[in-house]
Scaffold this active site. Structure first.
Site, PDB file in Angstrom:
ATOM      1  N   LYS A  36      32.857  47.626  65.410  1.00  0.00           N
ATOM      2  CA  LYS A  36      33.513  47.759  64.092  1.00  0.00           C
ATOM      3  C   LYS A  36      34.688  48.733  64.079  1.00  0.00           C
ATOM      4  CE  LYS A  36      30.284  51.105  62.162  1.00  0.00           C
ATOM      5  NZ  LYS A  36      28.910  51.236  61.660  1.00  0.00           N
ATOM      6  N   ARG A 131      20.595  56.542  53.670  1.00  0.00           N
ATOM      7  CA  ARG A 131      21.653  55.564  53.486  1.00  0.00           C
ATOM      8  C   ARG A 131      20.918  54.261  53.186  1.00  0.00           C
ATOM      9  NH1 ARG A 131      26.583  54.112  57.612  1.00  0.00           N
ATOM     10  NH2 ARG A 131      25.071  52.553  58.272  1.00  0.00           N
TER      11      ARG A 131
HETATM   12  C1  PLP Z   1      28.172  51.688  62.561  1.00  0.00           C
HETATM   13  C2  PLP Z   1      26.761  51.340  62.696  1.00  0.00           C
HETATM   14  C3  PLP Z   1      26.148  51.420  63.955  1.00  0.00           C
HETATM   15  C4  PLP Z   1      26.858  51.964  65.183  1.00  0.00           C
HETATM   16  O1  PLP Z   1      26.991  53.365  65.027  1.00  0.00           O
HETATM   17  P1  PLP Z   1      27.563  54.277  66.231  1.00  0.00           P
HETATM   18  O2  PLP Z   1      27.223  55.656  65.819  1.00  0.00           O
HETATM   19  O3  PLP Z   1      29.024  54.028  66.285  1.00  0.00           O
HETATM   20  O4  PLP Z   1      26.866  53.874  67.453  1.00  0.00           O
HETATM   21  C5  PLP Z   1      24.820  51.022  64.055  1.00  0.00           C
HETATM   22  N1  PLP Z   1      24.141  50.574  62.985  1.00  0.00           N
HETATM   23  C6  PLP Z   1      24.693  50.488  61.751  1.00  0.00           C
HETATM   24  C7  PLP Z   1      23.868  49.984  60.623  1.00  0.00           C
HETATM   25  C8  PLP Z   1      26.016  50.867  61.572  1.00  0.00           C
HETATM   26  O5  PLP Z   1      26.555  50.796  60.357  1.00  0.00           O
END
Ligand code: PLP
Length: 367
Positions: A36, A131
């Protein structure tokens, strides 16, 4: 080559992904590669797939649609709970989505039925970071709803920590996730294919814990892209932290006094701290600003200091380095800088296919 530009070293990304896939694979954990921060870059995703990630994760439907079009041959997972207004696109683009809302699940099932499909569901559980997530007490009822729908497939459960309140993945909360998985399997007589323990903040836990319980998947973005642990922003063992480089061009370079003169008020982006008087210093302005990047999240070359930034100017003290207009300066990026650079229409993205495993000294500022 134009500037500003973000250089993406695909070989280094491949190295990071491969290292994590092997390290976690040895403990029975698969890696969902999270692209992302690159907005679902097909080039980055292809490097991750070549390195052995078992799925790709994206927060936004737009990113997933880019990945879908690239036909990468692995399941695509929507990490953020679907917007009710986007359920059509979610079912079309995602094989699996992460969910917490019964009404949204009903809407996904209705769309899947209309298209003769079965949509995969990962139910997210709240483990204290506050969250996304179903409260553990509500999990079984929603799982029952998913199991009952012929157009939804309960793939598993997941949790996400360290994103909202900084709650760290540990033996207790990960054991709770495992227990919830086992509980669902016993109640419904099913086997969950996936128990997704979390994000890059889980890598240290996964390396150190005696047992990982039922956790068999982690969703990894930052650790692959930047080689760092989001809990302390320090490099993870054996990973490259230089897969991305932001290159900017000098538009002014002069020896100037270190202290401003005239009456001082707030500047465009707040009140600057008072500069110490160090006589004259080599200053350079590069054509880069808040519209391109998060200036506070850049790592300048050794000997160079970022003095300040506004919308389009980044002011540097270049120390002993004497630059001139047209010279390029190379910066390392943190996660926020990467995200904004990828999102900015003013930053070009260049893919370089340099090898990953060879260690090379950090590139100095160069002309
Ligand atoms: C962005 C995200 C991740 C990845 O997070 P990183 O810290 O970049 O590894 C994993 N799970 C969810 C739900 C996310 O929003």
């Amino acid at each position: 080559m134009g500037a500003p530009r973000l250089e993406v070293h695909l070989g280094r990304l491949h190295h990071n992904a491969r290292t994590l896939v092997e390290r976690l694979g040895a403990r029975g954990v698969a890696v969902t590669g999270v692209t992302k921060a690159t907005l679902g870059s097909p080039e980055v995703a292809a490097a991750l797939v070549a390195a052995g990630v078992s799925a790709l994760g994206e927060s936004r439907v737009d990113g997933l649609e880019r990945l879908r079009a690239a036909q990468l041959g692995v399941p695509l997972v929507l990490l953020r709970s679907p917007m009710p207004s986007q359920v059509e696109r979610v079912v079309a683009a995602a094989d699996v989505s992460c969910n917490t809302e019964p009404d949204v699940l009903d809407a996904l099932a209705a769309v899947a039925r209309r298209h003769g499909r079965v949509h995969g569901v990962l139910l997210m559980v709240e483990l204290g970071d506050l969250r996304e997530g179903l409260l553990p007490a509500d999990l079984a009822a929603v799982a029952r709803q998913v199991v009952a729908s012929p157009h939804l497939d309960l793939r598993g459960i997941g949790a996400n920590l360290a994103c909202q309140s900084g709650v760290v993945p540990d033996v207790e909360n990960m054991a709770e996730l495992s227990a919830l998985a086992t509980g669902l399997e016993t109640s419904f007589g099913i086997r969950l294919a996936t128990v997704s323990g979390g994000n890059s903040a889980n890598v240290a836990w996964a390396a150190g814990a005696d047992t990982l319980g039922r956790v068999d998947d982690l969703r990894l973005g930052e650790s692959i892209l930047l080689g760092t642990d989001p809990l302390d922003r320090l490099p993870l063992d054996g990973l490259r932290t230089d897969a991305f480089t932001l290159v900017a061009e000098v538009i002014e370079a002069k020896l100037k006094p270190t202290q401003p003169w005239g009456a001082v008020g707030p500047s465009a982006f707040g009140t600057p701290p008072r500069a110490a008087d160090r006589g004259l210093a080599q200053r350079a302005i590069v054509a880069l600003g808040e519209q391109d990047v998060d200036p506070g999240d850049l790592t300048p070359p050794p000997g160079v200091t970022v003095l300040g930034a506004s919308s389009d100017h980044l002011v540097l003290d270049t120390g002993r380095l004497v630059l001139e207009p047209g010279d390029e300066v190379r910066f390392g990026v943190g996660y926020r800088a990467l995200l904004r650079a990828m999102t900015s229409p003013f930053v070009a993205v260049h893919y370089a296919r340099t090898a990953g495993a060879v260690s090379r000294p950090r590139a100095p500022a160069s002309g």
